[in-house]
Design an enzyme around this catalytic site. Sequence first.
Site, PDB file in Angstrom:
ATOM      1  N   VAL A 235       0.808  -1.222   0.000  1.00  0.00           N
ATOM      2  CA  VAL A 235       0.000   0.000   0.000  1.00  0.00           C
ATOM      3  C   VAL A 235       0.839   1.269   0.000  1.00  0.00           C
ATOM      4  O   VAL A 235       0.302   2.364  -0.188  1.00  0.00           O
ATOM      5  CB  VAL A 235      -0.972   0.051   1.208  1.00  0.00           C
ATOM      6  CG1 VAL A 235      -2.008  -1.051   1.118  1.00  0.00           C
ATOM      7  CG2 VAL A 235      -0.213   0.008   2.519  1.00  0.00           C
ATOM      8  N   TYR A 236       2.136   1.161   0.209  1.00  0.00           N
ATOM      9  CA  TYR A 236       2.977   2.354   0.192  1.00  0.00           C
ATOM     10  C   TYR A 236       3.061   2.880  -1.246  1.00  0.00           C
ATOM     11  O   TYR A 236       3.653   2.247  -2.123  1.00  0.00           O
ATOM     12  CB  TYR A 236       4.380   2.062   0.700  1.00  0.00           C
ATOM     13  CG  TYR A 236       4.492   1.688   2.159  1.00  0.00           C
ATOM     14  CD1 TYR A 236       3.387   1.720   3.010  1.00  0.00           C
ATOM     15  CD2 TYR A 236       5.716   1.312   2.708  1.00  0.00           C
ATOM     16  CE1 TYR A 236       3.502   1.382   4.349  1.00  0.00           C
ATOM     17  CE2 TYR A 236       5.840   0.980   4.049  1.00  0.00           C
ATOM     18  CZ  TYR A 236       4.728   1.005   4.860  1.00  0.00           C
ATOM     19  OH  TYR A 236       4.845   0.656   6.188  1.00  0.00           O
TER      20      TYR A 236
END
Length: 345
Positions: free
Chosen positions: A61-62
Amino acid sequence: MEYRRLGNSGLKVPALSLGTGTFGGRGPLFGAWGTTDVQEARRLLDIAVDAGVTLFDTADVYSDGGSEEVLGRAVRGRRDQVLISTKAGLPLGDGPNDAGTSRVRLTRAVDAALRRLDTDYLDLFQLHAYDAGTPVEEVLATLEDLVRAGKIRYTGVSNFSGWQLMKSLAAADRHGRPRYAAHQVYYSLVGRDYEWELMPLAREEGVGALVWSPLGWGRLTGRIRRGRPLPAGSRLHDTADYGPPVEDELLYRVVDALDEVAQETGRSIPQVAINWLLRRPTVSSVIIGARNEEQLRQNLGAVGWALTEEQAARLDAASDRTAPYPYFPYHRQEAFARLNPPLAG
């Protein structure tokens, strides 16, 4: 650099590791953290590896996978010199299987992370959140299959509660599955909740803590002080609501104590805050972040020296808070404390 075992596993990790949330810089949260590109990332990795930092942490998700992509390209040519840790489980889309830790989601997530990171294996793969909708037996069986396939070497979790972690460990023991070696947790001088249940559990069950946000979501830099407005360049203007809350008075009290110790030691406030964490039980590695070379070199200065017992005790006192029920009796009442002695500092 000091190297420590990751929990009860045989894996040795550096006392400091580098988080790559600044790599990629996509979206409102991660764009505010940093916009490190491949060239800048290679330079940060050069500095980190030269200092003995060999563990690099990321997540799908980064920056919507951008962090993994940048890290993979920055690591190219030295994969065997470093350890890569990534995470999955938080939503990546609106589809029915775009979140959670089902067999479908985990299998897809690992394959996608391997492609983005341009590697054949992950040294550590962690569940980014507990998925109440998937049986722990399914999760553990899927992870074991991925380990047997050579795609994962060690497994861990992040942001689990005590009962969630213990349920998973008990199921692993019951079915003979690999146990989680790591728990990536929030822990700082302005956020010591980890100590109330998760730390005793980690010590009892042999789970190593990988500490995220050791500076309290950017609050323990020394720039935020009592009676002053939030600095204009602080990322907290854009990101405070995403992170753990901190009461103003607690923050100011801790910063005052850090300032005193920093002056005594000739170190910076962030270096003192990180060094305090390295003394704490169950901590295998503290994940530091850096938007640039200067920040990285500053944070690397947290190792190679030690606080005195008296200095650590002052920081303990300044950051102490009353634990919630059912923990406070074990901290405040002699009869309870005799049954459960506190962990050593």
